[in-house]
Write a protein that holds these residues in place. Structure first.
Motif, PDB file in Angstrom:
ATOM      1  N   THR A  57       0.828  -1.203   0.000  1.00 46.65           N
ATOM      2  CA  THR A  57       0.000   0.000   0.000  1.00 46.65           C
ATOM      3  C   THR A  57       0.865   1.258   0.000  1.00 46.65           C
ATOM      4  OG1 THR A  57      -1.751  -1.150   1.205  1.00 46.65           O
ATOM      5  CG2 THR A  57      -1.815   1.259   1.215  1.00 46.65           C
ATOM      6  N   GLU A  60       2.422   1.798  -3.388  1.00 47.47           N
ATOM      7  CA  GLU A  60       1.469   2.344  -4.351  1.00 47.47           C
ATOM      8  C   GLU A  60       1.331   3.856  -4.179  1.00 47.47           C
ATOM      9  OE1 GLU A  60      -3.228   1.743  -5.674  1.00 47.47           O
ATOM     10  OE2 GLU A  60      -2.328   0.496  -4.100  1.00 47.47           O
ATOM     11  N   HIS A  63       4.300   5.826  -5.667  1.00 45.46           N
ATOM     12  CA  HIS A  63       4.616   5.582  -7.069  1.00 45.46           C
ATOM     13  C   HIS A  63       4.968   6.860  -7.810  1.00 45.46           C
ATOM     14  CE1 HIS A  63       3.786   4.820 -11.364  1.00 45.46           C
ATOM     15  NE2 HIS A  63       4.229   3.590 -11.113  1.00 45.46           N
TER      16      HIS A  63
END
Length: 233
Positions: A57, A60, A63
């Protein structure tokens, strides 16, 4: 000649500062036995993201900073948190000081985006010191420089950052946009009689989801303005 060792023993969120501020506890040890009259200290604080692990998580969320995890070996680099100054008063052998560090919650700044993406654990920090040392002597004072090799590491709990943000922006976050975008949002908000910016953004997200197409991104033109979201008028 002064022989200094720097250490960081802790950090707290200053809940009563006018702006988001972290307070670091520094220990300065002088090993040669001279009396330090004062130090005009300069401290650069860097985040070292490569020194911790990340959940899927968290990866992400990060990113946009570091790209795909397959490239993190090349893209994860130190991030500048702050550069601050402080005056250290006279001492012999050992002293402790508080180092106030103002922080930003502008999510377009790399440090804030990184810190916002973490759930728990610690934040690896590197404190780099420089400055001027005033040493007391029988004839008066001598002036020396803090060696550029002076540094200290500290792993700050993520909960301290969360406490800092919650103290100044409880349940909310800041977004920055151009004045043109803010004007367009204002018209949309007024036309639909939406009570808050949070409700305005949620309505736009709902429309985008119903059509299945993303909203077009506005061109970044003109001076920038700040729009506050997450439940703030």
């Amino acid at each position: 000649m002064a022989d200094l060792i720097f250490g960081c023993t802790g950090a707290t969120a200053d809940r009563y500062a006018a702006t988001p501020t972290l307070s670091f506890q520094l220990t300065i040890t002088e090993r040669s036995g001279v009396r330090v009259h004062a130090i005009a200290l300069r401290c650069q604080i860097r985040i070292e993201p490569h020194r911790r692990r990340y959940t899927a998580t968290e990866a992400e969320r990060l990113h946009d900073l570091f790209g795909d995890t397959s490239r993190w070996a090349d893209t994860v680099k130190p991030i500048q948190l702050a550069t601050v100054t402080a005056m250290v008063p006279t001492f012999t052998a050992v002293t402790e000081i508080e180092l106030p560090v103002p922080c930003t919650y502008d999510l377009e700044v790399a440090s804030a985006r990184y810190l916002q993406g973490l759930d728990d654990g610690t934040i690896p920090l590197l404190l780099l010191f420089s400055g001027t040392i005033f040493v007391a002597t029988d004839e008066g004072f001598s002036v020396e420089l803090v060696p550029w090799s002076s540094e200290a590491s500290y792993r700050m709990p993520v909960t301290i950052w969360r406490d800092l943000v919650d103290a100044h922006f409880p349940g909310s976050a800041w977004l920055r946009c151009t004045r043109e975008t803010l004007d367009a949002l204002s018209r949309y908000k007024a036309q639909r009689a939406l009570p808050t910016w949070d409700a305005t953004l949620n309505a736009l997200l709902a429309e985008a989801g119903s059509t299945g197409e993303p909203l077009p991104a506005p061109e970044p033109e003109g001076p920038q303005a700040q729009a506050k979201g997450a439940g703030q008028p």
